[in-house]
Design a protein around this motif. Structure first.
Motif, PDB file in Angstrom:
ATOM      1  N   ASP A  95       4.980  10.885  -3.943  1.00 16.41           N
ATOM      2  CA  ASP A  95       5.299  11.393  -2.607  1.00 16.41           C
ATOM      3  C   ASP A  95       4.024  11.811  -1.890  1.00 16.41           C
ATOM      4  N   LEU A  96       3.195  12.578  -2.593  1.00 14.73           N
ATOM      5  CA  LEU A  96       2.016  13.173  -1.957  1.00 14.73           C
ATOM      6  C   LEU A  96       1.055  12.119  -1.399  1.00 14.73           C
ATOM      7  N   MET A  97       0.745  11.091  -2.209  1.00 13.58           N
ATOM      8  CA  MET A  97      -0.241  10.102  -1.765  1.00 13.58           C
ATOM      9  C   MET A  97       0.241   9.389  -0.509  1.00 13.58           C
ATOM     10  N   GLY A 151      16.312   7.667 -14.848  1.00  8.14           N
ATOM     11  CA  GLY A 151      16.123   6.225 -14.992  1.00  8.14           C
ATOM     12  C   GLY A 151      16.530   5.433 -13.766  1.00  8.14           C
ATOM     13  N   GLU A 152      17.191   6.086 -12.805  1.00  6.78           N
ATOM     14  CA  GLU A 152      17.600   5.383 -11.588  1.00  6.78           C
ATOM     15  C   GLU A 152      16.653   5.636 -10.417  1.00  6.78           C
ATOM     16  N   VAL A 153      15.628   6.452 -10.608  1.00  8.84           N
ATOM     17  CA  VAL A 153      14.671   6.710  -9.525  1.00  8.84           C
ATOM     18  C   VAL A 153      13.787   5.483  -9.329  1.00  8.84           C
ATOM     19  N   GLY A 163       0.801  -1.226   0.000  1.00 13.46           N
ATOM     20  CA  GLY A 163       0.000   0.000   0.000  1.00 13.46           C
ATOM     21  C   GLY A 163       0.829   1.270   0.000  1.00 13.46           C
ATOM     22  N   GLU A 164       2.107   1.170  -0.245  1.00 10.85           N
ATOM     23  CA  GLU A 164       2.977   2.364  -0.182  1.00 10.85           C
ATOM     24  C   GLU A 164       3.879   2.526  -1.389  1.00 10.85           C
ATOM     25  N   GLY A 165       3.605   1.792  -2.458  1.00  8.21           N
ATOM     26  CA  GLY A 165       4.409   1.971  -3.663  1.00  8.21           C
ATOM     27  C   GLY A 165       5.661   1.126  -3.737  1.00  8.21           C
ATOM     28  N   GLY A 174       8.452  20.628 -19.135  1.00  5.75           N
ATOM     29  CA  GLY A 174       7.277  20.929 -18.317  1.00  5.75           C
ATOM     30  C   GLY A 174       7.359  20.217 -16.977  1.00  5.75           C
ATOM     31  N   THR A 175       6.755  20.819 -15.964  1.00  6.49           N
ATOM     32  CA  THR A 175       6.891  20.276 -14.607  1.00  6.49           C
ATOM     33  C   THR A 175       6.387  18.852 -14.478  1.00  6.49           C
ATOM     34  N   ASN A 176       5.341  18.512 -15.257  1.00  4.35           N
ATOM     35  CA  ASN A 176       4.747  17.178 -15.081  1.00  4.35           C
ATOM     36  C   ASN A 176       5.223  16.177 -16.141  1.00  4.35           C
ATOM     37  N   MET A 199       3.435  28.159  -8.212  1.00 10.43           N
ATOM     38  CA  MET A 199       3.848  26.778  -8.473  1.00 10.43           C
ATOM     39  C   MET A 199       4.991  26.759  -9.489  1.00 10.43           C
ATOM     40  N   LEU A 200       5.675  25.623  -9.502  1.00 10.05           N
ATOM     41  CA  LEU A 200       6.703  25.404 -10.513  1.00 10.05           C
ATOM     42  C   LEU A 200       6.000  24.978 -11.800  1.00 10.05           C
ATOM     43  N   THR A 201       6.315  25.626 -12.923  1.00  9.94           N
ATOM     44  CA  THR A 201       5.654  25.229 -14.169  1.00  9.94           C
ATOM     45  C   THR A 201       6.599  24.572 -15.172  1.00  9.94           C
ATOM     46  N   ALA A 229       5.903   9.393 -11.557  1.00 11.97           N
ATOM     47  CA  ALA A 229       6.556  10.546 -10.937  1.00 11.97           C
ATOM     48  C   ALA A 229       6.991  11.575 -11.967  1.00 11.97           C
ATOM     49  N   SER A 230       6.896  12.840 -11.589  1.00  7.56           N
ATOM     50  CA  SER A 230       7.261  13.927 -12.492  1.00  7.56           C
ATOM     51  C   SER A 230       8.590  14.548 -12.088  1.00  7.56           C
ATOM     52  N   LEU A 231       9.194  15.241 -13.043  1.00  3.16           N
ATOM     53  CA  LEU A 231      10.443  15.959 -12.764  1.00  3.16           C
ATOM     54  C   LEU A 231      10.178  17.059 -11.727  1.00  3.16           C
ATOM     55  N   GLY A 232       9.057  17.770 -11.901  1.00  5.16           N
ATOM     56  CA  GLY A 232       8.717  18.846 -10.958  1.00  5.16           C
ATOM     57  C   GLY A 232       8.489  18.315  -9.557  1.00  5.16           C
ATOM     58  N   GLY A 233       7.817  17.174  -9.464  1.00  4.27           N
ATOM     59  CA  GLY A 233       7.561  16.570  -8.147  1.00  4.27           C
ATOM     60  C   GLY A 233       8.849  16.185  -7.454  1.00  4.27           C
ATOM     61  N   ASN A 234       9.813  15.713  -8.220  1.00  3.55           N
ATOM     62  CA  ASN A 234      11.089  15.305  -7.636  1.00  3.55           C
ATOM     63  C   ASN A 234      11.811  16.513  -7.019  1.00  3.55           C
ATOM     64  N   THR A 235      11.732  17.655  -7.691  1.00  4.01           N
ATOM     65  CA  THR A 235      12.326  18.874  -7.138  1.00  4.01           C
ATOM     66  C   THR A 235      11.486  19.419  -5.984  1.00  4.01           C
ATOM     67  N   ALA A 266      -4.352  24.107  -0.542  1.00  6.24           N
ATOM     68  CA  ALA A 266      -4.333  23.173  -1.671  1.00  6.24           C
ATOM     69  C   ALA A 266      -2.978  22.505  -1.788  1.00  6.24           C
ATOM     70  N   LYS A 267      -2.995  21.273  -2.296  1.00 10.87           N
ATOM     71  CA  LYS A 267      -1.749  20.601  -2.668  1.00 10.87           C
ATOM     72  C   LYS A 267      -1.848  20.222  -4.138  1.00 10.87           C
ATOM     73  N   ILE A 268      -0.738  20.399  -4.844  1.00 10.24           N
ATOM     74  CA  ILE A 268      -0.704  19.972  -6.237  1.00 10.24           C
ATOM     75  C   ILE A 268      -0.420  18.487  -6.290  1.00 10.24           C
ATOM     76  N   LEU A 269      -1.181  17.791  -7.138  1.00  8.13           N
ATOM     77  CA  LEU A 269      -0.960  16.357  -7.353  1.00  8.13           C
ATOM     78  C   LEU A 269      -0.391  16.171  -8.754  1.00  8.13           C
ATOM     79  N   ALA A 270       0.873  15.728  -8.816  1.00  8.14           N
ATOM     80  CA  ALA A 270       1.462  15.389 -10.119  1.00  8.14           C
ATOM     81  C   ALA A 270       1.434  13.865 -10.204  1.00  8.14           C
ATOM     82  N   GLY A 271       2.558  13.205  -9.931  1.00 10.50           N
ATOM     83  CA  GLY A 271       2.549  11.736  -9.938  1.00 10.50           C
ATOM     84  C   GLY A 271       1.970  11.147  -8.664  1.00 10.50           C
ATOM     85  N   GLY A 272       2.003  11.928  -7.600  1.00 11.05           N
ATOM     86  CA  GLY A 272       1.463  11.449  -6.333  1.00 11.05           C
ATOM     87  C   GLY A 272       2.359  10.465  -5.600  1.00 11.05           C
TER      88      GLY A 272
END
Ligand SMILES: Cc1cc2nc3c(=O)[nH]c(=O)nc-3n(C[C@H](O)[C@H](O)[C@H](O)COP(=O)(O)OP(=O)(O)OC[C@H]3O[C@@H](n4cnc5c(N)ncnc54)[C@H](O)[C@@H]3O)c2cc1C
Ligand code: FES
Ligand code: FES
Lengths: 161, 293
Positions: B36-38, B100-102, A42-44, B74-76, B167-169, B111-117, B28-34
């Motif tokens: 981290d956020l989720m 490619g190593e993430v 559940g955590e990726g 682009g950020t996403n 936000m980062l765009t 995951a997005s480049l913007g989210g990683n930053t 508000a929180k931005i959701l890109a790949g989620g």
């Protein structure tokens, strides 16, 4: 708070009522009743919940269901033919003994499918790299890698879809 | 754990996104790949009142990478797209390699480049090569855009130089200089699904003689609260031809600048050792690569 959304799963449209916070894994398993997709950590981290979204492998345990509207979701149930015959990847996993308890298998197969769709001829190194997000505690991975390599041969010869 | 209730928005354009951000600000929180956020929301570490999903905004998903014109990402844009983009691989191999190593294939497709930053984790992979490449981030709000060098944008652990409603765009990468090369390397306990204990990128440009270093930038990750740009390495190496003693001196200087901590992944002492090893290796590699182009 519930909203009616439409999800396209394995080519079929399902209308479901969801809360924004409902996760795709729970909607697929509990509301739609497709229990092939497994929930592990559940955590990726484990990859058991991997499904394809527009052909790309994603983790349904950290994906909001509401965010999947308008996209094509493929689960393990979507791979076999209508007549019940197995997809070459599934067949290869069976033939090579790459399934023991089977909990990781749906996720493994979905990740493998995404890989072979992108590159039908991966090196063993690339198979390992691209499957590293799928954890198996039974097989020791060797047979899984062999199964994917064997399926890749069929793939490049027959152009599987 | 179950996430808190929140309101969900899926804007389709940058303008709609910025309007929502202006309206809800820090609620508000931005959701890109989620990716981290989720996880933070599932653990109830954060409980935003509303979530702005930017995955429908096509503008945030584009890569522009034309010959001679650097790149705008682009950020996403997803890390897997950066990993596999032939244009980016050719121009910015250090970035494609790091992307490619993430995590895992699944994480990279989400995951997005913007989210990683924006996650601002000291151990993140991509801010290190981005900073070495001289990347600027574009920060946007309803009142307009501003640009900032990436290393000034990340201010600390989970801390960003973002104003309310901003936000980062996109990322702006300069065109690599002639006779230059950038490389990335990292060390973790295992190859896959492992948070780095140290990562590093070096960008090195030679003078027209093809031997003398004009400019070197060495950036370290995971050894400081934010990407650490070495001051001493350029002071030692700019204007010099690379000889073995200089490589050792420069690697030792980078080691001296690193301020790592002990944690579950590695001790500070081990990290400092690795800084030296990676610095030595990357300085040699980028020097050889820059001479080759
Ligand atoms: C199993 C697993 C393994 C991982 N391994 C690694 C790894 O090896 N290396 C690594 O670096 N990371 C790793 N991560 C962390 C994570 O995947 C990356 O940091 C990723 O790049 C985050 O991107 P995202 O699009 O998913 O971000 P999200 O989770 O969508 O967002 C992250 C944060 O940034 C904010 N945000 C996103 N976009 C913007 C924007 N444009 N403007 C302002 N704020 C924004 C969000 O609100 C949130 O707070 C891993 C995660 C998981 C689950
Ligand atoms: S259940 Fe989704 S990654 Fe483990
Ligand atoms: S077969 Fe049991 S976890 Fe893989």
């Amino acid at each position: 708070m519930k909203q009616l959304i439409e999800l396209n799963i394995n080519g079929r449209n399902y209308e479901v009522a969801v809360n924004p916070r409902d996760l795709l894994i729970d909607v697929i398993r509990k509301k739609i009743g497709l229990t092939g997709t497994k929930k592990g950590c559940g955590e990726g981290d484990c990859g058991a919940c991997t499904v394809l979204i527009d052909g790309k492998p994603e983790l349904s345990c950290i994906k909001l269901a509401i965010a999947c509207q308008g996209q094509k979701i493929t689960t393990i149930e979507g791979l076999a033919q209508e007549d019940g015959s197995l997809h070459p990847l599934q067949q290869s996993f069976v033939d090579h003994g790459a399934v023991q308890c089977g909990f990781c298998t749906p996720g493994m197969i979905m990740s493998s499918k995404a890989l072979l769709d992108r590159n039908p001829n991966p090196s063993p190194q690339e198979i390992k790299h691209e499957l590293s997000g799928n954890i198996c505690r039974c097989t020791g991975y060797k047979k899984i890698i062999e199964a994917v390599e064997a399926a890749a041969k069929v793939w490049s010869q027959e152009g599987v879809k | 754990m179950v996430m808190n209730h929140f309101e969900y928005f899926a804007p389709r354009t940058p303008a709609e996104t910025l309007e929502l951000l202006g309206r809800f600000g820090s609620k508000a929180k931005i959701l890109a790949g989620g990716t981290d956020l989720m996880i933070l929301m599932k653990n109830r570490a954060i409980q935003p009142e509303c979530v702005i999903d930017i995955n429908q905004v096509q503008d945030f998903r584009t890569i522009m990478c034309e010959p001679g014109q650097g790149a705008v990402i682009g950020t996403n844009v997803k890390l897997a797209e950066i990993q596999f983009s032939e244009a980016l691989q050719a121009k910015y191999p250090a970035l494609s390699y790091a992307a490619g190593e993430v995590g895992s294939a699944q994480v990279r497709h989400m995951a997005s480049l913007g989210g990683n930053t924006c996650n601002a984790s000291p151990a993140a992979e991509t801010p290190t090569p981005l900073a070495a490449l001289g990347t600027k981030v574009v920060l946007s709000s309803q009142s307009g855009d501003r640009e900032l060098p990436l290393e000034q944008f990340i201010t600390g652990v989970r801390q960003l130089g973002l104003n309310e409603g901003e936000m980062l765009t996109r990322f702006i990468l300069p065109e690599p200089a002639p006779r230059s090369a950038c490389r990335y390397a990292y060390m973790g306990r295992r190859d896959a699904m492992e948070i780095d204990s140290v990562n590093m990128a070096v960008n090195l440009e030679l003078q027209p003689d093809g031997e003398t270093i004009r400019n070197i930038k060495l950036v370290m990750g995971s050894v400081y609260p934010r990407p650490l740009v070495s001051q001493e390495v350029p002071a030692l190496l700019n204007g010099q031809r690379l000889i073995d003693e200089l490589i050792e001196t420069a690697a030792a200087a980078a080691q001296g600048e690193a301020k790592p901590i002990d944690d579950i992944r590695a001790t500070a002492e081990y990290r400092r050792e690795i800084v030296k090893v990676l610095a030595r290796r990357l300085i040699q590699e980028t020097y050889a690569a820059a001479k080759g182009v």
